[in-house]
Motif scaffolding. Structure first.
Motif, PDB file in Angstrom:
ATOM      1  N   VAL A  76       0.839  -1.204   0.000  1.00 50.44           N
ATOM      2  CA  VAL A  76       0.000   0.000   0.000  1.00 50.44           C
ATOM      3  C   VAL A  76       0.874   1.254   0.000  1.00 50.44           C
ATOM      4  O   VAL A  76       0.608   2.225  -0.719  1.00 50.44           O
ATOM      5  CB  VAL A  76      -0.947  -0.003   1.212  1.00 50.44           C
ATOM      6  N   ALA A  77       1.937   1.236   0.801  1.00 49.25           N
ATOM      7  CA  ALA A  77       2.842   2.382   0.858  1.00 49.25           C
ATOM      8  C   ALA A  77       3.531   2.614  -0.485  1.00 49.25           C
ATOM      9  O   ALA A  77       3.731   3.757  -0.915  1.00 49.25           O
ATOM     10  CB  ALA A  77       3.882   2.162   1.958  1.00 49.25           C
ATOM     11  N   GLN A  79       2.317   1.828  -3.472  1.00 52.29           N
ATOM     12  CA  GLN A  79       1.310   2.392  -4.379  1.00 52.29           C
ATOM     13  C   GLN A  79       1.133   3.887  -4.125  1.00 52.29           C
ATOM     14  O   GLN A  79       1.074   4.694  -5.067  1.00 52.29           O
ATOM     15  CB  GLN A  79      -0.020   1.657  -4.188  1.00 52.29           C
ATOM     16  N   THR A  80       1.053   4.252  -2.847  1.00 49.71           N
ATOM     17  CA  THR A  80       0.865   5.661  -2.486  1.00 49.71           C
ATOM     18  C   THR A  80       2.068   6.500  -2.910  1.00 49.71           C
ATOM     19  O   THR A  80       1.919   7.597  -3.471  1.00 49.71           O
ATOM     20  CB  THR A  80       0.651   5.788  -0.969  1.00 49.71           C
ATOM     21  N   LYS A  83       2.083   7.143  -6.711  1.00 50.57           N
ATOM     22  CA  LYS A  83       1.084   8.129  -7.118  1.00 50.57           C
ATOM     23  C   LYS A  83       1.515   9.535  -6.723  1.00 50.57           C
ATOM     24  O   LYS A  83       1.314  10.496  -7.476  1.00 50.57           O
ATOM     25  CB  LYS A  83      -0.265   7.791  -6.481  1.00 50.57           C
ATOM     26  N   GLN A  84       2.086   9.671  -5.539  1.00 55.20           N
ATOM     27  CA  GLN A  84       2.532  10.987  -5.088  1.00 55.20           C
ATOM     28  C   GLN A  84       3.648  11.533  -5.962  1.00 55.20           C
ATOM     29  O   GLN A  84       3.670  12.727  -6.296  1.00 55.20           O
ATOM     30  CB  GLN A  84       2.992  10.906  -3.633  1.00 55.20           C
TER      31      GLN A  84
END
Length: 757
Positions: A76-77, A79-80, A83-84
């Motif tokens: 999850v980290a 993926q985040t 995107k950032q």
């Protein structure tokens, strides 16, 4: 109600990894690759002992909850973070530094492995859950589980779907009807068959034996089709019609088009005006029956006496030029098809505008913004002034003189309906954008609709609609045909076609979703595990929609990732402003062929009112084997001459993948190639026009084919193919400037500048 009854989850750990290992999902090799990519990636606040996790998994075949949570949180980290970074560079319009680029590449590498693992994980979980519900002997398990993993079904629907598939598998399904005669009528033959059936009806009526004609279409506005229906009614044939009502099309707050409503109502009113004709017409009450005006009554059926033609082709101007499929059926299946039509007609008899459109749309007709294109305005004026007799066509781009003449006949002034300066501008530039109606224009449109529904609700019309006679439907052939009406039935037929393929599975389709793509992959992989090779190939329509993309990109990418050959359609146009489409909803295998109106989309399968059929191929039924060969030959022609392979990964390298990432860049490359295909198709229309104008013999052959009932566009394409040969015609098309650009980009080669059209 939950739409996720089979326990599918996006989180690691809810299904034991030991079970996934047993199923071959999380092998040591996959685990090693994931840990390797994770080890190379540094995320602040996330320390994962990848070496320890890998050793533990290899030793015990499982992980404890703490380890599972570490991997899930890390993913999850990642993926985040990706995107950032993408958003940061997009906002600042800066290129990443070498350090940042390296971080991006490490993120993409890890997420790519994680995505593949996630796909396998979701489908394995679905397979286990559905297997528990359906039983270990459920034949279509792999196909169904892969499909439902990406298009989950409510519990009651899932149960019905499994029941339908079990009955089809056992040969005890009430959907299957034996003893039919079938004839495939695909592509150019489909429109030709429609007109020939109506011409034959007129001849039978003139001989004193008028057949009943039943017609059901999502779109039915073709002047030649409606004109022939009127001729048949005038000759003494009983004609019964059911259509979809259409709905306002809105691209933004300034563009709300209602062109389709007057077009469709005009056809109904023309038929009701046939002198002494026994014609009954109806509009399907979409809002009441389907719950939402955005759903469609999307069926396509033509019945003349004992014969029924069903498939994917509509009956509007331009329908006959699309790549589409259909079957002419006579026998028990034909009777079943008309039984469904009869139920729809009785449901629709006397429907009111409220039942058809719903209160929200009716309020818009009275108070909201409404728009008509010049063609829509001409159609509306023609209805008020007449309408003109069936068979008379409203020009696609009417002139001001024609509009003024129609307005005069209707007793109206154009300036009171729309902004006249805007209208003149639209006409001059042959624009198809809608013009906002003035108050009087909206009142005119509202009155037209009210008057039309008064006609369809008359006692005489309703009495006629209730007077129908089904085909006798005697068994007279050796072909089995399954007919599906409800959404569960149609979904079962689609999955049955895929799940039983043994040698090949060819899919030319208007829409391909990720769920359908994964079902195809699952069947291929299932046979591969048995040492068998399934030839799966897909051709997707290349249409670009209002949002600038296509509904097919997810399905395309899923097929490409799985190594299944997939092409984009590359269709020659004969008119620059008519976008020929792969409009088929076909699944062709060595065992059977799926045809009908149901697009392979979630909405087509689940929401719309559709009609699908399976034609079974049987070595003891020569008609069916001949039909299969016809389908294979047509698909091979499409694959070789009318579609293009496209490597989205190679093309993505030409995009700015440093900021977009590979997934987004692949989607961007798809949008790029689709726009190129649109330009190519427009250019091909100019080539056809040049060839026709330069060769009287070519033009004469096209005219002759059109007189034989072939659609105007297909007649010209066929004349070119006959004159130049398939290979020769293909070489001519390669001279179109944009073709070289497409071929280069598809291979990932840099593009040379192309002048704007």
């Amino acid at each position: 109600m939950s739409t996720n009854p089979v326990g599918i989850t996006n989180s690691f750990g809810l299904t034991r990894l030991a079970e996934l290992r047993k199923q071959g999902v999380l092998t040591d090799q996959v685990a090693e690759k994931l840990c390797e990519k994770g080890q190379a990636l540094r995320l602040r606040g996330h320390k994962v002992d990848w070496t320890g996790i890998l050793d533990h998994y290899k030793k015990d075949g499982d992980l404890n909850r703490e380890e599972l949570e570490q991997v899930a949180d890390f993913t999850v980290a990642a993926q985040t973070a990706r995107k950032q970074m993408e958003q940061r560079f997009k906002e600042n319009e800066k290129k990443p530094t070498s350090v940042q680029l390296k971080k991006m590449q490490a993120l993409d590498a890890y997420l790519d492995v994680s995505k593949g693992l996630h796909t396998a994980y979701v489908e394995a979980t679905s397979r286990a859950a559905i297997g528990a519900l359906a039983g270990a002997s459920f034949g279509p398990l792999n196909t169904v589980a892969a499909y439902l993993a990406w298009n989950p079904a409510p519990a009651n629907r899932l149960g019905n779907l499994i029941d339908q598939l079990k009955k089809l598998e056992s040969g005890e399904s009430e959907l299957v009807h034996s003893g039919n005669q079938v004839t495939p009528v695909h592509q150019e033959k489909l429109w030709q068959a429609k007109l020939q059936m109506l011409d034959e009806a007129v001849l039978q009526a003139q001989a004193g034996n008028p057949p009943e004609i039943d017609v059901q279409y999502y779109e039915m506005t073709s002047s030649s089709f409606v004109g022939r229906l009127a001729e048949a009614a005038e000759a003494g044939c009983k004609v019964r019609v059911n259509i979809d009502p259409s709905r306002p099309r809105q691209s933004d707050c300034a563009e709300v088009s209602v062109d389709e409503s007057p077009r469709k109502l005009r056809a109904l009113l023309q038929l009701l005006a046939v002198p002494k004709g026994d014609v009954g017409v109806s509009v399907y009450p979409v809002a009441e029956e389907l719950g939402n005006i955005q759903q469609l009554m999307h069926r396509k059926l033509l019945r003349v006496g004992e014969k029924v033609l069903f498939g994917g082709m509509n009956a509007n101007e331009g329908s006959g030029e699309n790549f589409d499929t259909g079957y002419l059926v006579e026998g028990p299946a034909a009777r079943k098809l008309v039984e469904g039509f009869q139920l729809d007609v009785l449901t629709s008899a006397g429907s009111t505008p409220l039942q058809v459109y719903g209160q929200k749309v009716l309020s818009n007709f009275e108070e909201g913004m409404m728009g008509l294109t010049p063609h829509g305005l001409a159609t509306t004026l023609d209805i008020i002034a007449g309408p003109s007799p069936a068979g008379v066509r409203i020009p696609s781009h009417p002139s001001m003189a024609q509009l003024e003449e129609l307005a005069s006949k209707a007793g109206l002034k154009l300036s009171s309906l729309v902004d006249e300066d805007q209208l003149k501008h639209q006409v001059q530039y042959r624009s198809t954008k809608p013009m906002e109606l003035k108050l009087k224009g909206k009142k005119m449109l509202h009155k037209l609709m009210t008057d039309a529904f008064d006609r369809t609700s008359s006692k005489t019309n309703i009495k006629r609609l209730k007077d129908m006679q089904l085909p006798e439907g005697k068994a007279g052939g050796g072909v089995r045909v399954a007919v599906g009406s409800s959404s569960e039935e149609r979904e079962a037929l689609i999955l049955q076609a895929i799940a039983t393929a043994e040698k090949f599975c060819y899919v030319p389709t208007f829409v391909i979703t990720k769920a359908m793509a994964r079902a195809l992959v699952a069947r291929r992989d299932e046979l591969a595990a048995q040492g068998k090779n399934l030839d799966v190939r897909v051709v997707a329509d290349a249409g670009v929609y209002q949002f600038g993309g296509t509904p097919n990109d997810e399905g395309y990418l899923a097929l490409e990732d799985a190594g299944i050959p997939v092409h984009w359609a590359l269709l020659t146009r004969v008119q620059g402003d008519h976008d020929r489409k792969i409009h088929a909803k076909q699944v062709l295998t060595d065992k059977m062929e799926l045809v009908g109106s149901t697009n392979l989309s979630n909405k087509g399968v689940r929401d719309n009112w559709e009609l699908s059929g399976l034609v079974y191929f049987d070595e003891n039924a020569p008609d069916s084997i001949s039909a299969r060969q016809d389908g294979v030959e047509r698909f091979e022609k499409l694959w070789k001459y009318e579609s293009v392979a496209f490597d989205s990964r190679a093309a993505a390298i030409l995009q700015d993948i440093t900021t977009l990432g590979m997934d987004q860049s692949r989607k961007k490359s798809i949008r790029t190639v689709l726009n190129m295909i649109q330009n190519y198709e427009v250019q091909t229309s100019k080539l056809i026009e040049q060839e026709m104008s330069g060769s009287p013999a070519l033009q004469a052959r096209a005219d002759e084919l059109q007189r034989q009932g072939m659609a105007w566009g297909y007649a010209r394409l066929k004349a070119c193919e006959e004159t130049f040969g398939l290979d020769g015609f293909a070489e001519k098309l390669k001279t179109v400037p944009m073709r070289a650009q497409i071929d280069a980009f598809a291979r990932g080669q840099a593009l040379s500048p192309e002048p704007a059209l």
